[in-house]
Design a protein around this motif. Structure first.
Motif, mmCIF file in Angstrom:
data_model
loop_
_atom_site.group_PDB
_atom_site.id
_atom_site.type_symbol
_atom_site.label_atom_id
_atom_site.label_comp_id
_atom_site.label_asym_id
_atom_site.label_seq_id
_atom_site.Cartn_x
_atom_site.Cartn_y
_atom_site.Cartn_z
ATOM 1 N N UNK A 43 75.984 -21.087 119.746
ATOM 2 C CA UNK A 43 75.447 -22.065 118.801
ATOM 3 C C UNK A 43 76.164 -21.865 117.475
ATOM 4 N N UNK A 44 76.758 -22.932 116.986
ATOM 5 C CA UNK A 44 77.523 -22.870 115.735
ATOM 6 C C UNK A 44 76.641 -23.289 114.564
ATOM 7 N N UNK A 45 76.288 -22.316 113.712
ATOM 8 C CA UNK A 45 75.489 -22.600 112.517
ATOM 9 C C UNK A 45 76.432 -22.771 111.344
ATOM 10 N N UNK A 46 76.563 -23.999 110.882
ATOM 11 C CA UNK A 46 77.564 -24.304 109.859
ATOM 12 C C UNK A 46 77.098 -25.526 109.076
ATOM 13 N N UNK A 47 77.643 -25.719 107.900
ATOM 14 C CA UNK A 47 77.341 -26.926 107.123
ATOM 15 C C UNK A 47 77.969 -28.155 107.767
ATOM 16 N N UNK A 48 79.075 -27.937 108.464
ATOM 17 C CA UNK A 48 79.805 -29.041 109.104
ATOM 18 C C UNK A 48 79.846 -28.798 110.608
ATOM 19 N N UNK A 49 79.818 -29.868 111.420
ATOM 20 C CA UNK A 49 79.872 -29.657 112.872
ATOM 21 C C UNK A 49 81.272 -29.279 113.342
ATOM 22 N N UNK A 50 81.316 -28.535 114.434
ATOM 23 C CA UNK A 50 82.595 -28.234 115.082
ATOM 24 C C UNK A 50 82.986 -29.369 116.027
ATOM 25 N N UNK A 51 82.007 -29.910 116.752
ATOM 26 C CA UNK A 51 82.288 -31.016 117.673
ATOM 27 C C UNK A 51 83.020 -30.591 118.927
ATOM 28 N N UNK A 52 82.796 -29.368 119.364
ATOM 29 C CA UNK A 52 83.426 -28.896 120.608
ATOM 30 C C UNK A 52 82.427 -29.055 121.748
ATOM 31 N N UNK A 53 82.882 -29.558 122.906
ATOM 32 C CA UNK A 53 81.927 -29.837 123.992
ATOM 33 C C UNK A 53 81.181 -28.602 124.508
ATOM 34 N N UNK A 54 81.757 -27.422 124.339
ATOM 35 C CA UNK A 54 81.116 -26.220 124.895
ATOM 36 C C UNK A 54 80.307 -25.428 123.870
ATOM 37 N N UNK A 55 80.213 -25.951 122.645
ATOM 38 C CA UNK A 55 79.508 -25.232 121.584
ATOM 39 C C UNK A 55 78.432 -26.151 121.008
ATOM 40 N N UNK A 56 77.218 -25.614 120.838
ATOM 41 C CA UNK A 56 76.121 -26.395 120.261
ATOM 42 C C UNK A 56 76.196 -26.320 118.743
ATOM 43 N N UNK A 57 76.211 -27.468 118.085
ATOM 44 C CA UNK A 57 76.260 -27.487 116.611
ATOM 45 C C UNK A 57 74.859 -27.536 116.026
ATOM 46 N N UNK A 58 74.628 -26.733 115.004
ATOM 47 C CA UNK A 58 73.362 -26.745 114.273
ATOM 48 C C UNK A 58 73.704 -26.727 112.787
ATOM 49 N N UNK A 59 73.293 -27.773 112.056
ATOM 50 C CA UNK A 59 73.621 -27.797 110.631
ATOM 51 C C UNK A 59 72.641 -26.900 109.869
#
Ligand SMILES: NC(=O)c1ccc[n+]([C@@H]2O[C@H](COP(=O)([O-])OP(=O)(O)OC[C@H]3O[C@@H](n4cnc5c(N)ncnc54)[C@H](O)[C@@H]3O)[C@@H](O)[C@H]2O)c1
Length: 303
Positions: free
Chosen positions: A28-44
């Protein structure tokens, strides 16, 4: 592992987060901006906000969890590990005080929330700049080479101060909770496409690399080391230099010592292109072995 990865949309993270996912982990990618990778969940998430960090770490890692029983009955965290890369990653992107405050607030929040909610493994990005050479005013030489993790860390700049402070915070939360907390003193991050763009100048003029102790780290090898840190348990609090095995210049180590390191103690015999930024500790404790080099894609003008 379920990995809470901060800063996965950034220069280093957008390589490392998908790499960890490719190795079978849920990221899970916790970031201000999304990564947009199909295998990673984005959480702002704004990591400087304590409430957001606690809520994010206590939340569900994936929508697939909706169909699973909650073993923790909503308490604690479902994450097995945290990788904390998010930061303002250098000086001169924001005012000095903002850089320090942003980085240390985010770092404190992540370390407190992760360890208190029960995460037993935290890997965080520290920096080569902690040694004080990179962003010193004027020239500062290392006290000795190769620079290992015992070298004093007394930087002059706000960014590196935030990284030293982050290491102090991390050490304290490790002492309080017994979790494994490993800091990566990352050298200058190089993406594969940057070899062609940047290295011809480095090879022509080694002085361009003096502030980086002539080192670099390929994002793919940074991924390898991050994975090894996640998979190696029981080391308590540690810091590791992170670099490739060779230097980022064509000059030999002896030529660099003669030109740039007059009066600097050379502690052991070094190979002709061996990094001055020692990775011996990561090799010994994590089994790290860099797989990449600029020499794989560029001709050595001295060969
Ligand atoms: N790039 C290098 O050469 C280098 C060298 C040594 C250490 N580091 C460290 O490695 C890490 C990654 O560096 P990078 O080059 O990928 O940086 P980057 O700026 O490209 O990426 C950092 C990411 O953190 C995110 N971020 C910043 N503030 C945030 C906040 N408040 N909440 C949520 N997300 C936030 C940004 O949106 C960005 O996606 C940083 O901690 C940096 O200090 C980088």
């Amino acid at each position: 592992m379920r990995i809470f990865f901060s800063g996965g949309s950034g220069k280093a993270g957008h390589h490392v987060a998908p790499y960890l996912a490719s190795r079978g982990h849920h990221v899970t990618n916790a970031d201000l901006a999304p990564l947009g990778h199909p295998d990673v969940t984005d959480l702002r998430v704004d990591l400087t906000d304590t409430g957001q960090v606690y809520s994010a770490l206590a939340g569900m890692p994936t929508t697939a969890d909706l169909d699973e029983p909650d073993p923790r009955a909503g308490a604690g965290t479902s994450y097995d590990a945290v990788v904390h890369f998010a930061a303002i990653p250098t000086i001169l992107r924001a005012p000095d005080a903002t850089t320090f405050e942003t980085n240390i607030r985010a770092h404190y929040n992540v370390l407190e929330a992760a360890t208190r909610l029960g995460v037993r493994k935290v890997v965080f990005a520290s920096s080569e700049t902690t040694y004080g050479i990179c962003f010193s005013r004027g020239e500062r030489k290392p006290l000795y080479v190769p620079v290992d993790e015992e070298h004093p860390v007394v930087p002059e700049d706000s960014y590196a101060m935030s990284k030293v402070a982050g290491e102090v915070v991390s050490r304290s939360f490790q002492a309080r909770t017994g979790a494994d907390v490993y800091g990566l003193r990352i050298n200058n991050v190089i993406e594969p496409h940057e070899y062609a763009e940047k290295f011809p100048a480095f090879l022509a003029d080694p002085a361009l690399r003096r502030r980086n102790v002539f080192g670099y780290i390929d994002t793919r090898d940074l991924g390898q080391l991050t994975l090894r840190a996640l998979e190696t348990d029981g080391l308590g609090f540690q810091v590791f230099n992170v670099a490739n095995a060779d230097t980022s210049v064509a000059a030999t180590t002896q030529e660099i010592v003669d030109t740039f390191y007059e009066g600097v103690e050379v502690r052991r015999e070094m190979g002709p292109h061996e990094t001055f930024y020692s990775i011996d500790k990561a090799r010994q404790l994590l089994g790290y072995e860099p797989q990449h080099s600029w020499r794989d894609v560029l001709d050595d003008p001295r060969a």
